[in-house]
Design a protein around this motif. Structure first.
Motif, PDB file in Angstrom:
ATOM      1  N   ILE A 139     -14.706  12.757  12.626  1.00  0.00           N
ATOM      2  CA  ILE A 139     -13.608  11.878  13.051  1.00  0.00           C
ATOM      3  C   ILE A 139     -14.176  10.507  13.382  1.00  0.00           C
ATOM      4  O   ILE A 139     -15.119  10.392  14.180  1.00  0.00           O
ATOM      5  N   ASN A 140     -13.598   9.466  12.784  1.00  0.00           N
ATOM      6  CA  ASN A 140     -14.080   8.125  13.121  1.00  0.00           C
ATOM      7  C   ASN A 140     -13.257   7.507  14.240  1.00  0.00           C
ATOM      8  O   ASN A 140     -12.291   8.099  14.740  1.00  0.00           O
ATOM      9  N   ASP A 141     -13.624   6.311  14.652  1.00  0.00           N
ATOM     10  CA  ASP A 141     -13.001   5.688  15.818  1.00  0.00           C
ATOM     11  C   ASP A 141     -11.559   5.256  15.575  1.00  0.00           C
ATOM     12  O   ASP A 141     -10.831   4.928  16.517  1.00  0.00           O
ATOM     13  N   HIS A 142     -11.137   5.245  14.298  1.00  0.00           N
ATOM     14  CA  HIS A 142      -9.759   4.862  13.960  1.00  0.00           C
ATOM     15  C   HIS A 142      -8.843   6.066  13.816  1.00  0.00           C
ATOM     16  O   HIS A 142      -7.634   5.910  13.617  1.00  0.00           O
ATOM     17  N   GLY A 143      -9.421   7.267  13.891  1.00  0.00           N
ATOM     18  CA  GLY A 143      -8.623   8.482  13.779  1.00  0.00           C
ATOM     19  C   GLY A 143      -8.649   9.135  12.418  1.00  0.00           C
ATOM     20  O   GLY A 143      -8.036  10.193  12.223  1.00  0.00           O
ATOM     21  N   MET A 144      -9.330   8.536  11.463  1.00  0.00           N
ATOM     22  CA  MET A 144      -9.473   9.193  10.171  1.00  0.00           C
ATOM     23  C   MET A 144     -10.344  10.436  10.324  1.00  0.00           C
ATOM     24  O   MET A 144     -11.337  10.423  11.056  1.00  0.00           O
ATOM     25  N   THR A 145      -9.954  11.508   9.644  1.00  0.00           N
ATOM     26  CA  THR A 145     -10.624  12.798   9.811  1.00  0.00           C
ATOM     27  C   THR A 145     -10.946  13.433   8.467  1.00  0.00           C
ATOM     28  O   THR A 145     -10.137  13.381   7.541  1.00  0.00           O
ATOM     29  N   VAL A 146     -12.141  14.002   8.380  1.00  0.00           N
ATOM     30  CA  VAL A 146     -12.529  14.844   7.244  1.00  0.00           C
ATOM     31  C   VAL A 146     -12.881  16.216   7.797  1.00  0.00           C
ATOM     32  O   VAL A 146     -13.716  16.327   8.700  1.00  0.00           O
ATOM     33  N   LYS A 147     -12.233  17.261   7.278  1.00  0.00           N
ATOM     34  CA  LYS A 147     -12.542  18.630   7.682  1.00  0.00           C
ATOM     35  C   LYS A 147     -13.083  19.399   6.481  1.00  0.00           C
ATOM     36  O   LYS A 147     -12.594  19.234   5.364  1.00  0.00           O
ATOM     37  N   PHE A 148     -14.086  20.226   6.730  1.00  0.00           N
ATOM     38  CA  PHE A 148     -14.675  21.005   5.642  1.00  0.00           C
ATOM     39  C   PHE A 148     -15.208  22.329   6.171  1.00  0.00           C
ATOM     40  O   PHE A 148     -15.486  22.485   7.361  1.00  0.00           O
ATOM     41  N   LEU A 149     -15.370  23.278   5.253  1.00  0.00           N
ATOM     42  CA  LEU A 149     -15.922  24.591   5.572  1.00  0.00           C
ATOM     43  C   LEU A 149     -17.389  24.657   5.186  1.00  0.00           C
ATOM     44  O   LEU A 149     -17.819  24.008   4.226  1.00  0.00           O
ATOM     45  N   ASN A 150     -18.144  25.483   5.934  1.00  0.00           N
ATOM     46  CA  ASN A 150     -19.498  25.774   5.457  1.00  0.00           C
ATOM     47  C   ASN A 150     -19.442  26.642   4.195  1.00  0.00           C
ATOM     48  O   ASN A 150     -20.364  26.622   3.379  1.00  0.00           O
ATOM     49  N   TYR A 151     -18.359  27.385   3.997  1.00  0.00           N
ATOM     50  CA  TYR A 151     -18.180  28.160   2.778  1.00  0.00           C
ATOM     51  C   TYR A 151     -17.850  27.214   1.619  1.00  0.00           C
ATOM     52  O   TYR A 151     -16.803  26.557   1.597  1.00  0.00           O
ATOM     53  N   GLY A 152     -18.753  27.101   0.673  1.00  0.00           N
ATOM     54  CA  GLY A 152     -18.533  26.258  -0.496  1.00  0.00           C
ATOM     55  C   GLY A 152     -18.540  24.769  -0.218  1.00  0.00           C
ATOM     56  O   GLY A 152     -18.261  23.977  -1.126  1.00  0.00           O
ATOM     57  N   GLY A 153     -18.853  24.385   1.034  1.00  0.00           N
ATOM     58  CA  GLY A 153     -18.744  22.969   1.381  1.00  0.00           C
ATOM     59  C   GLY A 153     -17.336  22.435   1.183  1.00  0.00           C
ATOM     60  O   GLY A 153     -17.131  21.225   0.987  1.00  0.00           O
ATOM     61  N   ILE A 154     -16.353  23.316   1.225  1.00  0.00           N
ATOM     62  CA  ILE A 154     -14.980  22.999   0.813  1.00  0.00           C
ATOM     63  C   ILE A 154     -14.327  22.008   1.771  1.00  0.00           C
ATOM     64  O   ILE A 154     -14.219  22.272   2.980  1.00  0.00           O
ATOM     65  N   ILE A 155     -13.889  20.884   1.237  1.00  0.00           N
ATOM     66  CA  ILE A 155     -13.145  19.903   2.024  1.00  0.00           C
ATOM     67  C   ILE A 155     -11.698  20.370   2.096  1.00  0.00           C
ATOM     68  O   ILE A 155     -11.003  20.474   1.087  1.00  0.00           O
ATOM     69  N   THR A 156     -11.240  20.672   3.296  1.00  0.00           N
ATOM     70  CA  THR A 156      -9.904  21.239   3.490  1.00  0.00           C
ATOM     71  C   THR A 156      -8.862  20.184   3.812  1.00  0.00           C
ATOM     72  O   THR A 156      -7.675  20.362   3.514  1.00  0.00           O
ATOM     73  N   THR A 157      -9.305  19.077   4.438  1.00  0.00           N
ATOM     74  CA  THR A 157      -8.375  18.041   4.888  1.00  0.00           C
ATOM     75  C   THR A 157      -9.075  16.693   4.900  1.00  0.00           C
ATOM     76  O   THR A 157     -10.236  16.604   5.325  1.00  0.00           O
ATOM     77  N   ILE A 158      -8.382  15.664   4.448  1.00  0.00           N
ATOM     78  CA  ILE A 158      -8.782  14.280   4.714  1.00  0.00           C
ATOM     79  C   ILE A 158      -7.524  13.542   5.153  1.00  0.00           C
ATOM     80  O   ILE A 158      -6.562  13.450   4.379  1.00  0.00           O
ATOM     81  N   THR A 159      -7.502  13.058   6.386  1.00  0.00           N
ATOM     82  CA  THR A 159      -6.358  12.264   6.823  1.00  0.00           C
ATOM     83  C   THR A 159      -6.720  10.790   6.726  1.00  0.00           C
ATOM     84  O   THR A 159      -7.794  10.371   7.158  1.00  0.00           O
ATOM     85  N   ALA A 160      -5.818  10.018   6.129  1.00  0.00           N
ATOM     86  CA  ALA A 160      -6.044   8.589   5.941  1.00  0.00           C
ATOM     87  C   ALA A 160      -4.738   7.840   6.201  1.00  0.00           C
ATOM     88  O   ALA A 160      -3.647   8.374   5.947  1.00  0.00           O
ATOM     89  N   PRO A 161      -4.816   6.603   6.685  1.00  0.00           N
ATOM     90  CA  PRO A 161      -3.599   5.864   7.049  1.00  0.00           C
ATOM     91  C   PRO A 161      -2.887   5.272   5.835  1.00  0.00           C
ATOM     92  O   PRO A 161      -3.522   4.899   4.843  1.00  0.00           O
ATOM     93  N   ASP A 162      -1.547   5.196   5.929  1.00  0.00           N
ATOM     94  CA  ASP A 162      -0.784   4.435   4.944  1.00  0.00           C
ATOM     95  C   ASP A 162      -0.663   2.988   5.437  1.00  0.00           C
ATOM     96  O   ASP A 162      -1.297   2.611   6.423  1.00  0.00           O
ATOM     97  N   ARG A 163       0.146   2.184   4.745  1.00  0.00           N
ATOM     98  CA  ARG A 163       0.223   0.762   5.108  1.00  0.00           C
ATOM     99  C   ARG A 163       0.838   0.540   6.498  1.00  0.00           C
ATOM    100  O   ARG A 163       0.677  -0.531   7.090  1.00  0.00           O
ATOM    101  N   ASP A 164       1.522   1.557   7.037  1.00  0.00           N
ATOM    102  CA  ASP A 164       2.081   1.472   8.389  1.00  0.00           C
ATOM    103  C   ASP A 164       1.184   2.159   9.415  1.00  0.00           C
ATOM    104  O   ASP A 164       1.610   2.433  10.544  1.00  0.00           O
ATOM    105  N   ASN A 165      -0.054   2.456   9.007  1.00  0.00           N
ATOM    106  CA  ASN A 165      -1.048   3.121   9.851  1.00  0.00           C
ATOM    107  C   ASN A 165      -0.612   4.522  10.279  1.00  0.00           C
ATOM    108  O   ASN A 165      -0.964   5.007  11.346  1.00  0.00           O
ATOM    109  N   HIS A 166       0.133   5.170   9.400  1.00  0.00           N
ATOM    110  CA  HIS A 166       0.560   6.554   9.625  1.00  0.00           C
ATOM    111  C   HIS A 166      -0.431   7.464   8.906  1.00  0.00           C
ATOM    112  O   HIS A 166      -0.613   7.373   7.691  1.00  0.00           O
ATOM    113  N   PHE A 167      -1.073   8.354   9.667  1.00  0.00           N
ATOM    114  CA  PHE A 167      -2.122   9.215   9.103  1.00  0.00           C
ATOM    115  C   PHE A 167      -1.520  10.486   8.520  1.00  0.00           C
ATOM    116  O   PHE A 167      -0.753  11.190   9.184  1.00  0.00           O
TER     117      PHE A 167
END
Length: 347
Positions: free
Chosen positions: A21-49
């Motif tokens: 999680i970075n200081d702006h609230g963007m988040t990357v989630k992943f599993l140790n199984y397969g290194g699988i990225i399960t979630t990436i939250t990123a803001p839209d133009r209205d800063n909605h994640f």
């Protein structure tokens, strides 16, 4: 910057989901199984994640992840014809897991490994080092390969993937990540109106089994020309035999010209999200999820065709059969090192 871990119950006793999680609230989630990225939250133009990748609602479903959602792919990303290649005059036969061909490292590839994970955080980034040793003969491949993959999220909303590997024997290797991006946010829409701009004037011709024919084609005057930007729907509506072979879309290796600072720019007009890809890899398979159906329960909705776009930066397994393609040959004791950065911005 923050990192955290959360054991996953009811699947494997050693499955854990990690969060960066970075200081702006963007988040990357992943599993140790397969290194699988399960979630990436990123803001839209209205800063909605919102989430911008495809992931299962039930983590148990990752045990049968036939679409490779979010997974690390190897030892060789892509298809190897007949699962066979010659190396130093020796015949190597790999298991066939897609008809008569070998796909994405086979039935026991790196996407099914439980990786060792070490978290770290600094003033400007949160990250994790994923480590695994693939033993000689594993998946049919020669050589014991020590692998290290670094996931890093910065305060500039950049998600960086650095790959390193060393083999004790001559072998073949090309690694990638198989995340399906959808910039509409929370899978509100498909990806047909995503616009892609790509620094590529050539792509690889495929046969009806999606195996490279050995021909490298010019993108000029085709729906494979993304140099000035093009919507993905153009390839879906196309009557080009190459798009038809790919089940009406794209599943092709594009060779980068490396004339621009960024190799790929993807924009979604409604959310205003923009994803840029910068890599030292020679090319990328762009796959527009033409093979997805409606049977999978994802986090936000049921799956469907054209719900995500994969940007698989890598070299080409076609180099095993044909000259003129980016090589996947890795000599003994030589360091394999590649890097891809996904940057999330808005327009």
């Amino acid at each position: 910057m923050q990192t955290s871990s959360n054991p996953i119950k009811g699947v494997g006793t050693d499955w854990t989901e990690y969060s960066l999680i970075n200081d702006h609230g963007m988040t990357v989630k992943f599993l140790n199984y397969g290194g699988i990225i399960t979630t990436i939250t990123a803001p839209d133009r209205d800063n909605h994640f919102e989430n911008v990748v495809i992931g299962f609602d039930n983590y148990q479903d990752y045990l049968n992840n036939e679409n490779y959602f979010g997974a690390l792919i190897g030892r060789v990303a892509g298809r190897i014809q007949q699962g066979h290649f010659m190396l130093n005059g020796q015949s190597c036969q790999l298991p066939k897991n897609e008809g008569e061909n070998h796909l994405h490292g086979g039935p026991a590839g790196l996407d099914k490994v439980v990786w060792q994970v070490e978290l770290f955080d600094t003033a400007t980034s949160a990250g994790a080092i994923l480590s695994h040793t693939s033993n000689d003969g594993e998946g049919g491949y020669p050589g014991t390969v020590k692998l290290k993959v670094c996931y890093r999220l910065t305060n500039d909303n950049q998600f960086m993937i650095d790959y390193e590997a060393v083999s004790d024997q001559d072998t073949v290797l090309t690694l990638t990540n198989h995340s399906y991006f959808n910039l509409s946010g929370d899978l509100k829409d498909n990806i047909l109106n995503h616009e892609v701009k790509m620094d590529s004037s050539q792509f690889v011709e495929l046969d009806h089994d999606l195996i490279p024919t050995g021909k490298i084609l010019s993108v000029t005057n085709t729906v494979f020309d993304f140099r000035n930007g093009r919507k993905i729907v153009d390839g879906v509506d196309s009557t080009d035999q190459q798009n038809i072979y790919a089940k009406n879309g794209y599943d092709h290796f594009f060779i980068f010209d490396h004339q621009n600072e960024e190799q790929v720019v993807v924009t979604e007009p409604i959310s205003g999200r923009m994803l840029t890809v910068k890599t030292d890899q020679p090319g990328m398979v762009m796959y527009t999820s033409n093979g997805l159906d409606h049977t999978l329960a994802l986090k936000e909705r049921q799956s469907e065709k054209y719900l995500g776009v994969c940007l698989e930066t890598q070299s080409s397994p076609a180099s095993l059969e044909h000259t003129g393609f980016p090589s996947i040959y890795l000599p003994a004791d030589e360091l394999y090192r590649q890097s891809t950065t996904f940057s999330f911005k808005t327009i």
